[in-house]
Motif scaffolding. Structure first.
Motif, PDB file in Angstrom:
ATOM      1  N   ILE A   1      -4.801  -8.815  18.902  1.00 45.56           N
ATOM      2  CA  ILE A   1      -5.695  -9.382  17.692  1.00 45.56           C
ATOM      3  C   ILE A   1      -4.754 -10.390  17.114  1.00 45.56           C
ATOM      4  O   ILE A   1      -3.929 -10.241  16.771  1.00 45.56           O
ATOM      5  N   ASP A   2      -5.644 -11.793  17.235  1.00 42.12           N
ATOM      6  CA  ASP A   2      -4.740 -12.782  16.858  1.00 42.12           C
ATOM      7  C   ASP A   2      -5.015 -13.308  15.493  1.00 42.12           C
ATOM      8  O   ASP A   2      -4.039 -13.599  14.800  1.00 42.12           O
ATOM      9  N   VAL A   3      -6.153 -12.994  14.901  1.00 45.12           N
ATOM     10  CA  VAL A   3      -6.430 -13.481  13.458  1.00 45.12           C
ATOM     11  C   VAL A   3      -7.364 -12.168  12.924  1.00 45.12           C
ATOM     12  O   VAL A   3      -8.268 -11.740  13.736  1.00 45.12           O
ATOM     13  N   LEU A   4      -6.925 -11.718  11.854  1.00 50.49           N
ATOM     14  CA  LEU A   4      -7.793 -10.545  11.345  1.00 50.49           C
ATOM     15  C   LEU A   4      -8.392 -10.977   9.797  1.00 50.49           C
ATOM     16  O   LEU A   4      -7.484 -11.158   8.962  1.00 50.49           O
ATOM     17  N   SER A   5      -9.370 -11.026   9.679  1.00 45.62           N
ATOM     18  CA  SER A   5     -10.105 -11.242   8.237  1.00 45.62           C
ATOM     19  C   SER A   5     -10.492  -9.617   7.777  1.00 45.62           C
ATOM     20  O   SER A   5     -11.009  -8.970   8.299  1.00 45.62           O
ATOM     21  N   THR A   6      -9.438  -9.234   6.572  1.00 44.09           N
ATOM     22  CA  THR A   6      -9.514  -7.880   6.089  1.00 44.09           C
ATOM     23  C   THR A   6     -10.742  -7.347   5.733  1.00 44.09           C
ATOM     24  O   THR A   6     -10.838  -6.297   5.431  1.00 44.09           O
ATOM     25  N   GLY A   7     -11.327  -8.295   4.990  1.00 48.14           N
ATOM     26  CA  GLY A   7     -12.842  -8.011   4.263  1.00 48.14           C
ATOM     27  C   GLY A   7     -12.718  -6.987   3.326  1.00 48.14           C
ATOM     28  O   GLY A   7     -13.824  -6.245   3.328  1.00 48.14           O
ATOM     29  N   SER A   8     -11.621  -6.620   2.494  1.00 41.64           N
ATOM     30  CA  SER A   8     -11.792  -5.668   1.382  1.00 41.64           C
ATOM     31  C   SER A   8     -12.053  -4.109   1.912  1.00 41.64           C
ATOM     32  O   SER A   8     -11.983  -3.367   1.067  1.00 41.64           O
ATOM     33  N   VAL A   9     -11.879  -4.159   3.225  1.00 38.09           N
ATOM     34  CA  VAL A   9     -11.955  -2.507   3.723  1.00 38.09           C
ATOM     35  C   VAL A   9     -10.664  -2.102   4.063  1.00 38.09           C
ATOM     36  O   VAL A   9     -10.509  -1.064   3.681  1.00 38.09           O
ATOM     37  N   LEU A  10      -9.877  -2.896   4.696  1.00 37.57           N
ATOM     38  CA  LEU A  10      -8.437  -2.336   5.343  1.00 37.57           C
ATOM     39  C   LEU A  10      -7.570  -1.999   4.081  1.00 37.57           C
ATOM     40  O   LEU A  10      -7.605  -2.779   3.084  1.00 37.57           O
ATOM     41  N   ASN A  11      -6.667  -1.075   4.279  1.00 35.49           N
ATOM     42  CA  ASN A  11      -5.705  -0.595   3.246  1.00 35.49           C
ATOM     43  C   ASN A  11      -4.580  -1.520   3.475  1.00 35.49           C
ATOM     44  O   ASN A  11      -3.749  -1.312   4.475  1.00 35.49           O
ATOM     45  N   PHE A  12      -4.607  -2.673   2.741  1.00 40.48           N
ATOM     46  CA  PHE A  12      -3.528  -3.798   3.012  1.00 40.48           C
ATOM     47  C   PHE A  12      -1.972  -3.450   2.810  1.00 40.48           C
ATOM     48  O   PHE A  12      -1.433  -3.303   3.634  1.00 40.48           O
ATOM     49  N   PRO A  13      -1.838  -2.827   1.837  1.00 42.52           N
ATOM     50  CA  PRO A  13      -0.383  -2.200   1.552  1.00 42.52           C
ATOM     51  C   PRO A  13       0.020  -1.303   2.445  1.00 42.52           C
ATOM     52  O   PRO A  13       1.081  -1.243   2.971  1.00 42.52           O
ATOM     53  N   GLN A  14      -0.781  -0.304   2.876  1.00 41.96           N
ATOM     54  CA  GLN A  14      -0.668   0.516   3.833  1.00 41.96           C
ATOM     55  C   GLN A  14      -0.253  -0.017   5.164  1.00 41.96           C
ATOM     56  O   GLN A  14       0.470   0.107   5.975  1.00 41.96           O
ATOM     57  N   MET A  15      -1.107  -1.104   5.580  1.00 43.18           N
ATOM     58  CA  MET A  15      -0.793  -1.759   6.915  1.00 43.18           C
ATOM     59  C   MET A  15       0.395  -2.561   6.774  1.00 43.18           C
ATOM     60  O   MET A  15       1.008  -2.686   7.780  1.00 43.18           O
ATOM     61  N   ILE A  16       0.841  -2.960   5.856  1.00 39.87           N
ATOM     62  CA  ILE A  16       2.073  -3.515   5.363  1.00 39.87           C
ATOM     63  C   ILE A  16       3.401  -2.665   5.846  1.00 39.87           C
ATOM     64  O   ILE A  16       4.162  -3.111   6.571  1.00 39.87           O
ATOM     65  N   ALA A  17       2.950  -1.572   5.005  1.00 42.50           N
ATOM     66  CA  ALA A  17       4.022  -0.508   5.261  1.00 42.50           C
ATOM     67  C   ALA A  17       4.182   0.029   6.650  1.00 42.50           C
ATOM     68  O   ALA A  17       5.519   0.097   7.201  1.00 42.50           O
ATOM     69  N   LYS A  18       3.314  -0.172   7.381  1.00 44.77           N
ATOM     70  CA  LYS A  18       3.273   0.358   8.907  1.00 44.77           C
ATOM     71  C   LYS A  18       3.887  -0.845   9.635  1.00 44.77           C
ATOM     72  O   LYS A  18       3.968  -0.408  10.987  1.00 44.77           O
ATOM     73  N   GLY A  19       3.983  -1.948   9.200  1.00 47.35           N
ATOM     74  CA  GLY A  19       4.420  -2.989  10.285  1.00 47.35           C
ATOM     75  C   GLY A  19       3.408  -3.521  10.876  1.00 47.35           C
ATOM     76  O   GLY A  19       3.598  -4.338  11.970  1.00 47.35           O
TER      77      GLY A  19
END
Length: 525
Positions: A127-145
């Motif tokens: 996945i080269d570009v990802l528009s997170t669209g208010s759905v993804l758990n942004f802080p959790q994705m950062i924590a997971k790397g």
């Protein structure tokens, strides 16, 4: 590469969706003869900006790269549009010349988006570009790397975006000083309240300026029910805490009430919230709340268009009336009242962002594309509206409309995702918007109040198990409570026992501890 598509209907309205997601789903069916007649001319027209070099001026972005890269761009939406492949091809013509990259658009539906993206990144799928669209758990994705640190990439390759990006917005979006997603450029903070059909309000002779509190909406529903016997409105789950004056403080329970103190509280223990939920219960019993909204897959956009739903309680930002009208093919107009004035909180700074996942082939090229997507007028409007003359036409005043003979049933590109990678300062306006919308936006943003906790990011790791346990409790009760389907006086005591057992007090204490430490470092009281 074939575009992935998942075509189930969606239940859009979440804490964002509101947010935002309030926003709007288009639908289109192929009209073969119309498409065939205009495709050659449209393709030629779409290619011309690249040929003339009339778009982006950023030298770092426009520098031709030696190696061609193919970028896979994933975003959340209702469905794949008939013209998605055509638009992907037109994007690629433009980006090939600008950054020596081609692009494929991949739309995933709301119901499967989070799971699909998490699985793809976990398995190393590109996945080269990802528009997170208010759905993804942004802080959790950062924590997971899962996401790339974009700080240096944005500084070097985001020059066109930087012309429009408010400093407060980009600073609020950073986690420990690092940027993991470029936030959409629109409102600085969200206002909340009811958004309802304008024709019904006018028919009822109702004055929307009389709506200031949750209970005030009762008289609005009563008036609209008198003129439309089938009138129903849609409330949501935890977004209604925002309508009641609360601010989100990251994952899990624990909010700020108002914007004048840093005390973390549990809204379910607030007598005012209980009173509001009791009022909502009365709305449900009176038939004001749409009961189908609790059904998985409920499509509020279709319900609005089909006169089965007549309003939503959620975001009342500037332009929301036009967004909702555009989303249903301008069949109805809307009006609103504001219960909570706009506050730019940390969550609002990042909850709709465009990121570079760690599975991207070439993060630099990904950032170059994001710069064009959000900083280049041609690409911003190509991705949002399609090809001029084929998918839309320009009016003399610069706004846009459907092409002659087109309607909601035969549109071939109408994703209604103008908010997802939005730059309102260069985005074309649908005719449903006022001509002076950009001026209104500036006024709205000037009136937005920065959160007292802007820039605070809660680290959920110390209480991740408790957050998961509380999420299960909230999942059991929240929708029923905020729709009014269950009695709050009978339900909340038992729910609170489960929350206590799940560790809600530990979460709130941890949030307070981290917030106090952040406040001490940042000179907040």
């Amino acid at each position: 590469m074939k575009t992935r598509t998942f075509k189930k209907p969606l239940f859009l309205f979440t804490a964002f969706t509101l947010s935002l997601s309030l926003l709007l789903a288009g639908c289109g069916n192929n009209n073969d003869s119309k498409n065939a007649d205009s495709s050659k001319a449209a393709s030629s027209q779409a290619a011309s900006p690249a040929a003339s070099g009339s778009a982006s001026s950023s030298e770092s972005t426009n520098a031709v790269q030696e190696k061609e890269v193919h970028l896979d761009w994933y975003y959340v939406g209702n469905k794949e549009e008939v013209d998605n492949q055509l638009i992907s091809d037109e994007i690629s013509k433009y980006t090939k010349e600008k950054i020596n990259a081609t692009v494929t658009m991949h739309v995933l539906d709301w119901g499967s988006f989070t799971q699909k993206v998490e699985m793809m990144i976990a398995s190393g799928e590109k996945i080269d570009v990802l528009s997170t669209g208010s759905v993804l758990n942004f802080p959790q994705m950062i924590a997971k790397g899962s996401l790339v640190d974009m700080t240096d990439l944005y500084d070097k390759y985001g020059k066109d975006i930087q012309k429009y990006m408010p400093d407060s917005l980009i600073q609020g979006a950073k986690f420990d000083g690092k940027l993991y997603g470029v936030p959409f450029i629109n409102i600085l903070g969200s206002a909340y309240g009811p958004v309802v059909r304008k024709d019904l309000v006018e028919k009822a002779g109702f004055d929307m300026s009389t709506i200031h509190t949750w209970s005030d909406m009762t008289k609005l529903w009563e008036a609209l029910k008198q003129v439309e016997p089938n009138f129903t409105v849609k409330t949501a789950d935890n977004v209604d805490f925002l309508s009641m004056g609360y601010q989100i403080l990251g994952d899990g329970p624990g909010y700020l009430k108002g914007n004048d103190n840093l005390k973390v509280v549990n809204p379910y223990e607030d007598p005012e919230v209980l009173a509001n939920l009791k009022t909502t219960r009365e709305w449900y019993k009176a038939g004001y709340i749409n009961k189908d909204a609790a059904v998985p897959g409920f499509n509020h956009t279709a319900a609005l268009q089909e006169n089965k739903l007549h309003g939503i309680v959620g975001q009342a930002k500037v332009g929301i009336e036009s967004e909702m009208s555009v989303g249903i093919g301008s069949k109805y107009e809307f009006t609103k009242a504001v219960l909570r004035n706009p506050i730019l909180d940390t969550y609002s700074s990042y909850f709709v962002s465009t990121s570079v996942p760690r599975t991207a082939e070439d993060p630099e090229r990904s950032m170059m594309f994001i710069n064009l997507l959000m900083g280049d007028e041609y690409l911003q409007n190509l991705t949002n509206y399609g090809i001029e003359g084929r998918n839309y036409v320009k009016l003399p005043d610069g706004r846009i409309d459907l092409p002659p003979g087109a309607d909601q049933d035969n549109l071939t590109y109408n994703p209604n995702l103008t908010w997802e990678w939005q730059n309102s300062y260069i985005q074309l306006l649908n005719k449903s918007y006022p001509v002076d919308f950009v001026d209104q936006l500036k006024q709205y943003n000037d009136s937005s109040e920065p959160s007292i906790a802007l820039g605070f990011h809660f680290d959920a790791v110390p209480v991740k198990n408790e957050i998961a346990a509380c999420a299960n409790v909230e999942k059991e009760y929240a929708l029923g409570l905020f729709m009014g389907a269950i009695d709050p006086e009978k339900t909340i005591p038992g729910m609170m026992k489960k929350f206590k057992a799940a560790g809600i007090d530990k979460i709130i204490a941890e949030k307070q501890k981290q917030l106090d430490a952040w406040a001490a470092v940042n000179g907040k009281k």
